[in-house]
Design a protein around this motif. Structure first.
Motif, PDB file in Angstrom:
ATOM      1  N   GLN A  32      10.257  75.463  50.473  1.00  0.00           N
ATOM      2  CA  GLN A  32       9.983  74.812  51.851  1.00  0.00           C
ATOM      3  C   GLN A  32      10.529  73.306  51.513  1.00  0.00           C
ATOM      4  OE1 GLN A  32       9.130  75.829  55.075  1.00  0.00           O
ATOM      5  NE2 GLN A  32      10.304  74.102  55.380  1.00  0.00           N
ATOM      6  N   ALA A  33      10.308  72.810  50.468  1.00  0.00           N
ATOM      7  CA  ALA A  33      10.808  71.117  50.093  1.00  0.00           C
ATOM      8  C   ALA A  33      12.082  71.212  49.875  1.00  0.00           C
ATOM      9  CB  ALA A  33       9.808  71.032  48.740  1.00  0.00           C
ATOM     10  N   ARG A  34      12.896  72.462  49.441  1.00  0.00           N
ATOM     11  CA  ARG A  34      14.478  72.399  49.152  1.00  0.00           C
ATOM     12  C   ARG A  34      14.881  72.669  50.659  1.00  0.00           C
ATOM     13  NH1 ARG A  34      15.846  73.465  43.927  1.00  0.00           N
ATOM     14  NH2 ARG A  34      18.082  72.980  44.722  1.00  0.00           N
ATOM     15  N   LEU A  35      14.407  73.303  51.480  1.00  0.00           N
ATOM     16  CA  LEU A  35      14.852  73.441  52.698  1.00  0.00           C
ATOM     17  C   LEU A  35      14.538  72.058  53.632  1.00  0.00           C
ATOM     18  CD1 LEU A  35      13.269  76.872  53.990  1.00  0.00           C
ATOM     19  CD2 LEU A  35      15.750  76.242  53.614  1.00  0.00           C
ATOM     20  N   ASP A  36      13.558  71.736  53.475  1.00  0.00           N
ATOM     21  CA  ASP A  36      13.331  70.101  54.097  1.00  0.00           C
ATOM     22  C   ASP A  36      14.208  69.212  53.729  1.00  0.00           C
ATOM     23  OD1 ASP A  36      11.129  71.424  55.618  1.00  0.00           O
ATOM     24  OD2 ASP A  36       9.690  70.631  54.334  1.00  0.00           O
TER      25      ASP A  36
END
Length: 85
Positions: A32-36
């Protein structure tokens, strides 16, 4: 010695399910952090989130049954005479 052995397999299964869920949650948090941040392969990270969601919905619910087997299931094993094991 039979009492701890009666709970050994369900305990190992419970630990596998719970620790697998922990690892899935860690992977989902990173994904999720990488997507964000818009970093890396977006399809890969979305697949990670979907896999974690599947695990949470289909595998983690097994944990309470393993716990019940550990805490209450040994009584059934203990009723079997040692010479029948």
């Amino acid at each position: 010695p039979r009492l701890p052995a009666a709970a050994a397999v369900p305990l190992l299964k419970l630990m596998g399910v719970v620790l697998g869920g922990y690892q899935m949650a860690r992977a989902a948090k990173v994904a999720q952090a990488r997507l964000d941040a818009g970093e890396g392969d977006q399809d890969f990270f979305e697949a990670k989130l979907n896999t974690a969601w599947f695990y949470a919905e289909h595998i983690l619910p097994q944990a309470p049954a393993f716990l019940a087997s550990i805490t209450r299931g040994a009584a059934a094993v203990m009723t079997v005479p040692a010479d029948q094991l």
